[in-house]
Motif scaffolding. Structure first.
Motif, PDB file in Angstrom:
ATOM      1  N   ILE A  36       0.845  -1.193   0.000  1.00  0.00           N
ATOM      2  CA  ILE A  36       0.000   0.000   0.000  1.00  0.00           C
ATOM      3  C   ILE A  36       0.882   1.245   0.000  1.00  0.00           C
ATOM      4  O   ILE A  36       1.876   1.298   0.708  1.00  0.00           O
ATOM      5  CB  ILE A  36      -0.968  -0.024   1.206  1.00  0.00           C
ATOM      6  CG1 ILE A  36      -1.946   1.147   1.163  1.00  0.00           C
ATOM      7  CG2 ILE A  36      -0.215  -0.044   2.512  1.00  0.00           C
ATOM      8  CD1 ILE A  36      -3.084   1.008   2.161  1.00  0.00           C
ATOM      9  N   GLU A  37       0.518   2.212  -0.825  1.00  0.00           N
ATOM     10  CA  GLU A  37       1.248   3.472  -0.906  1.00  0.00           C
ATOM     11  C   GLU A  37       0.241   4.620  -0.844  1.00  0.00           C
ATOM     12  O   GLU A  37      -0.619   4.755  -1.710  1.00  0.00           O
ATOM     13  CB  GLU A  37       2.019   3.546  -2.227  1.00  0.00           C
ATOM     14  CG  GLU A  37       2.720   4.860  -2.453  1.00  0.00           C
ATOM     15  CD  GLU A  37       3.349   4.969  -3.841  1.00  0.00           C
ATOM     16  OE1 GLU A  37       3.900   6.038  -4.121  1.00  0.00           O
ATOM     17  OE2 GLU A  37       3.270   4.015  -4.633  1.00  0.00           O
ATOM     18  N   GLN A  38       0.357   5.433   0.182  1.00  0.00           N
ATOM     19  CA  GLN A  38      -0.484   6.617   0.292  1.00  0.00           C
ATOM     20  C   GLN A  38      -0.026   7.603  -0.773  1.00  0.00           C
ATOM     21  O   GLN A  38       1.175   7.804  -0.967  1.00  0.00           O
ATOM     22  CB  GLN A  38      -0.352   7.218   1.677  1.00  0.00           C
ATOM     23  CG  GLN A  38      -1.234   8.405   1.923  1.00  0.00           C
ATOM     24  CD  GLN A  38      -1.062   8.937   3.335  1.00  0.00           C
ATOM     25  OE1 GLN A  38      -0.485   8.285   4.198  1.00  0.00           O
ATOM     26  NE2 GLN A  38      -1.541  10.139   3.557  1.00  0.00           N
ATOM     27  N   VAL A  39      -0.966   8.200  -1.487  1.00  0.00           N
ATOM     28  CA  VAL A  39      -0.627   9.175  -2.521  1.00  0.00           C
ATOM     29  C   VAL A  39      -1.389  10.468  -2.273  1.00  0.00           C
ATOM     30  O   VAL A  39      -2.473  10.454  -1.702  1.00  0.00           O
ATOM     31  CB  VAL A  39      -0.919   8.623  -3.947  1.00  0.00           C
ATOM     32  CG1 VAL A  39      -0.015   7.453  -4.266  1.00  0.00           C
ATOM     33  CG2 VAL A  39      -2.373   8.236  -4.113  1.00  0.00           C
ATOM     34  N   PRO A  40      -0.820  11.596  -2.699  1.00  0.00           N
ATOM     35  CA  PRO A  40      -1.499  12.871  -2.467  1.00  0.00           C
ATOM     36  C   PRO A  40      -2.777  12.995  -3.294  1.00  0.00           C
ATOM     37  O   PRO A  40      -2.862  12.479  -4.398  1.00  0.00           O
ATOM     38  CB  PRO A  40      -0.475  13.921  -2.918  1.00  0.00           C
ATOM     39  CG  PRO A  40       0.640  13.204  -3.565  1.00  0.00           C
ATOM     40  CD  PRO A  40       0.466  11.738  -3.350  1.00  0.00           C
TER      41      PRO A  40
END
Length: 172
Positions: free
Chosen positions: A110-114
């Protein structure tokens, strides 16, 4: 079966992808319990949004095994086209007498993105191998495990999170 990438946008900066421990796969069962929204998912925080994302994956797995799309519809905004595509697919599948065994989605990375207004992630989903029957009386077939990148965007509204976008691939 095609897996669509889902991303949930969370306020804040982008973060490095991190591995997630695989979740246990639930087999299809007449007694499969409706997933319960975690308490943390009621918080308008990055942690609350991520708790909702995990819940949303459980709801998709539940709908795929039971044909009950009510929880999936409740967890999705009315204008989420990707979400509605899954609701329609599971409703049509169920109407034909189709079913799946195993083949649950789990989050492997999982990668949080703006995102300007909502919570978002690019997620690598793992679809476990399983079996399906396309319609009542049809032959049981196997599908292989696969990994797909999905973008999820969640929106906090009316005191809770709802999925606002479900997109294949890295879309943000």
């Amino acid at each position: 079966m095609t897996v669509v990438a889902v991303v949930v946008v969370v306020a804040g900066c982008a973060a490095e992808p991190r591995p997630i421990e695989p979740e246990a796969s639930a087999s299809a069962s007449a007694t499969l319990a409706v997933p319960v929204v975690p308490v943390a998912a009621g918080e308008n925080t990055p942690e609350g949004a991520e708790a909702f994302l995990h819940y949303y994956i459980e709801v998709i797995n539940y709908a795929s095994h039971t044909g009950d799309t009510g929880p999936l519809q409740q967890a999705s905004t009315p204008d989420c086209t990707g979400c509605q595509d899954y609701v329609n697919h599971f409703n049509e599948w169920d109407a034909r007498g189709g079913s799946t065994t195993d083949g649950d989605w789990s989050i492997s990375e999982i990668e949080q993105v703006p995102h300007a207004t909502d919570a978002a992630w690019v997620v690598t989903l793992h679809l476990a191998a399983g079996f399906y029957i396309e319609s009542k009386g049809a032959e049981r077939k196997r599908f292989e495990a696969s990994d797909e990148e999905v973008t999820f965007v969640a929106r906090f509204t009316n005191g809770g999170w709802q999925m606002a976008q479900l997109l294949a691939g890295r879309q943000l």
